[in-house]
Design an enzyme around this catalytic site. Structure first.
Site, mmCIF file in Angstrom:
data_model
loop_
_atom_site.group_PDB
_atom_site.id
_atom_site.type_symbol
_atom_site.label_atom_id
_atom_site.label_comp_id
_atom_site.label_asym_id
_atom_site.label_seq_id
_atom_site.Cartn_x
_atom_site.Cartn_y
_atom_site.Cartn_z
ATOM 1 N N LYS A 82 39.860 54.573 47.363
ATOM 2 C CA LYS A 82 40.665 55.129 46.269
ATOM 3 C C LYS A 82 39.816 56.144 45.511
ATOM 4 O O LYS A 82 38.596 55.932 45.344
ATOM 5 C CB LYS A 82 41.097 53.984 45.353
ATOM 6 C CG LYS A 82 42.094 54.371 44.266
ATOM 7 C CD LYS A 82 42.530 53.134 43.471
ATOM 8 C CE LYS A 82 43.563 53.456 42.410
ATOM 9 N NZ LYS A 82 43.995 52.246 41.658
ATOM 10 N N SER A 157 49.033 51.513 41.451
ATOM 11 C CA SER A 157 48.517 52.858 41.492
ATOM 12 C C SER A 157 47.710 53.187 42.756
ATOM 13 O O SER A 157 47.440 54.354 43.018
ATOM 14 C CB SER A 157 47.621 53.110 40.271
ATOM 15 O OG SER A 157 46.465 52.284 40.330
ATOM 16 N N SER A 181 47.810 46.878 40.704
ATOM 17 C CA SER A 181 47.720 48.160 41.411
ATOM 18 C C SER A 181 47.279 48.074 42.865
ATOM 19 O O SER A 181 47.292 49.088 43.561
ATOM 20 C CB SER A 181 46.772 49.108 40.671
ATOM 21 O OG SER A 181 47.440 49.710 39.599
#
Lengths: 495, 99
Positions: A82, A157, A181
């Protein structure tokens, strides 16, 4: 023979094949890059693919193997990160205009440990800006699509990392889970997503959102891979004072991994609210019956303060975010605006130009709940409510070993469906934020599909019982085929 | 005329060092009000006698030996600075201007 992955070979199998002398890391990396080139135009999971870096690494690892050296636990395994994890080879821009081109001068502890385990980092993945969002639509790079239906969001996310795995582009990826997330996009994309116990994994080098909640968290297609990643990235770290002083995680080795005899599984009434999608409910109820068939006893329980979880989470997380994001002032890093202005005006102009709407909304909320005159009413009360939410779990775990329910109240929603309504978007975190506030380990495991879209079963265990959690998830996995289901776009590519 | 919600958003933005535009304030104000309204359940619950939870599991004052160790070089630390002069971060003039 070429070693293939993309939904057929998991990370541990890939590593073992390489260790046994089958194929080369070069083959694996080339295949990985080819899959990304073939699919990511449509899915947009990656913000950057670091192809040259990955190829150089592959050559280095092939040379290491040729030298006869012992091979690491993730030898030759392609991994995606990420874009909020610091890695010296990449750009950690948090999908924000403000941090465009931010090249971290150091490695996060988890990145260091992946590299020490001989993994190959292939690129960075898309996310909601600064991890604020539940759909990966709040990104300076534009949205990521769900491989099960490219008109829909992957959740967020950490949507880019979820799609990198679900789309068969890498076997494992790291995300971060502050209020769900990783678990929510795992559920919406049909892969596993584990949020470890708070503090089990170092946050050093994870760009902070809500420091008392943030957890670096893996995605994978099998529980064996999830456990392997946790073994590699967990353990004490003297650069994070909230990291628990424990040795690295070791996966349990039960005599009969397929049975959960005597496990008491609490099923909270509050995890099945009226707004729960009927298809999700049906899949999760069927998963609970499956747990019963492998030896679990289902126990109806209560989490009486569940309705406080969303307001408590959004007050605590935005308060921490408003403080953490104060550092983006156009001085130390990032993109400066208003150089010609005075200092204070330059700060404000930089932040105004660099942050997207959701980040501004959360900074404003967080600033407000911490401001003079309102702090006791909001932040103070939220901290007390957090104790109540934790207390609910402590009470539940007096009678049960695990808590089970749906991960998300709905399946993957359409791109744009919730972007105009922040409260509707916040509500999608309803079932994941309680375990975040309580710091507990929680995992989303695939448990079927509804109208062609994946559904996740969430399991929650007591603090530091990550091993118990994975033991249960693995028994469920052994009893079902849900984790093998592939999105239609990958079915043709399976041969 | 700006509503009281807009005024609240504008004042909070000042505290947060965000120079939001009047149009943004007008857009954010009703959302802000709705979100706070939605969070009102926090005001209704009885929290008398409950201790606050601030996070981590009881870890306190984690210390290590006060010994120097390798860290970033000045160049590495400054590499991402939007503006620098030699070995320093550069910022707009703060003394003698109107800031």
């Amino acid at each position: 023979m070429t070693v293939r992955f993309g939904g057929q070979v998991d990370a541990v199998a890939l590593r073992n094949a390489l260790d046994a002398g089958t194929g080369t890391v070069k083959d694996v990396v080339e295949e990985c890059l080819a899959r990304i080139a073939e699919r990511d135009g449509e899915l947009h999971a990656f913000t950057r693919v670091e192809a040259e870096c990955a190829r150089a690494r592959a050559a280095e690892l092939d040379a290491k193997r040729a030298s006869g050296a012992a091979l690491g636990a993730l030898f030759g395994v392609p991994v995606a990160l990420k874009a909020n994890l610091c890695w010296k080879g990449g750009i950690a821009d948090c999908s924000s205009k403000l941090l465009a081109n931010y090249a971290p001068p150091y490695d996060a502890t988890v990145v260091r440990r992946l590299l020490d385990a001989d993994a190959v980092i292939v690129g960075t993945t898309n996310m909601d800006e600064f991890a604020m969002g539940s759909s990966t639509e709040n990104s300076a790079h534009g949205p990521t699509s769900n491989p099960w239906d490219t008109e829909r969001t992957p959740g967020g996310s950490s949507g880019g990392s979820a799609v990198a795995v679900a789309g068969g582009m890498v076997p494992i990826a790291l995300g971060s889970d502050t209020g769900g997330s990783v678990r929510q996009p795992a559920a919406l994309c049909g892969v596993h997503g584990l949020k470890p116990t708070y503090g089990r994994v170092s946050r050093y080098g994870l760009i902070a959102f809500g420091s008392s909640l943030d957890a670096v968290s893996p995605f994978a297609r099998t529980i064996r891979d999830v456990a392997r990643v946790l073994e590699v990235i967990s353990g004490a770290c003297d650069r994070d004072s909230t990291c628990l002083p424990l040795p690295p995680f070791e996966a349990p080795q039960p005599a009969d991994p397929s049975r959960l005899a005597g496990f008491r599984v609490g099923v909270p009434k509050q995890c099945f609210p009226a707004e729960l999608d009927a298809g999700v409910r049906a899949c999760v109820e069927s998963a609970l019956q499956q747990l019963e068939r492998i030896g679990c006893e289902l126990v109806p329980i209560e989490l009486p303060h569940a309705e406080l979880a969303i307001p408590t989470y959004y007050v605590v997380a935005t308060a921490e975010a408003s403080s953490n994001l104060a550092r983006y002032d156009g001085v130390g890093f990032g993109v400066r605006a208003g150089s010609e202005l005075g200092l204070q005006e330059m700060f404000a102009a930089t932040r105004e130009a660099g942050f997207g709407e959701e980040v501004k909304r959360r900074i404003l909320l967080g600033t407000y709940v911490l401001s003079a005159g309102y702090q006791d009413e909001w932040y103070g009360r939220a901290q007390h409510a957090r104790t109540k939410i934790l207390g609910d779990y402590l009470q539940a775990f007096e009678e049960v070993d695990l808590v089970a329910g749906p991960t998300s109240p709905c399946t993957a929603f359409r791109l744009g469906e919730k972007t105009a309504d922040p409260i509707a978007m916040y509500q999608t975190d309803l079932l994941t934020v309680p375990a975040s506030l309580a710091g507990l380990p929680a995992i989303s495991v695939p448990c079927g599909t509804s109208a062609g879209l994946p559904v996740g079963l969430q399991l929650v265990a007591p603090a530091q019982e990550d091993g118990r959690l994975l033991r249960a998830a693995q028994a469920f996995e052994l009893a079902t085929d849900h984790h093998r289901a592939l999105p239609p776009m990958l079915l043709g590519a399976q041969a | 005329m700006a509503s009281s919600d807009e005024e609240l958003v504008r004042r909070t933005a000042e505290l947060a060092r965000l120079s939001i535009t009047p149009a943004e304030a007008a857009h954010l104000a009703p959302q802000f009000a709705r979100i706070l309204e939605h969070f009102k359940t926090l005001s209704d619950v009885d929290l008398e006698g409950v201790e606050p939870t601030t996070g981590a599991f009881g870890l306190r004052d984690v210390l290590r030996a006060d010994e120097p160790r390798a860290s970033l070089t000045q160049d590495e630390a400054l590499a991402n600075a939007p503006e620098r002069i030699e070995d320093f971060y550069s910022v707009p003039k703060t003394i003698g201007g109107d800031a």
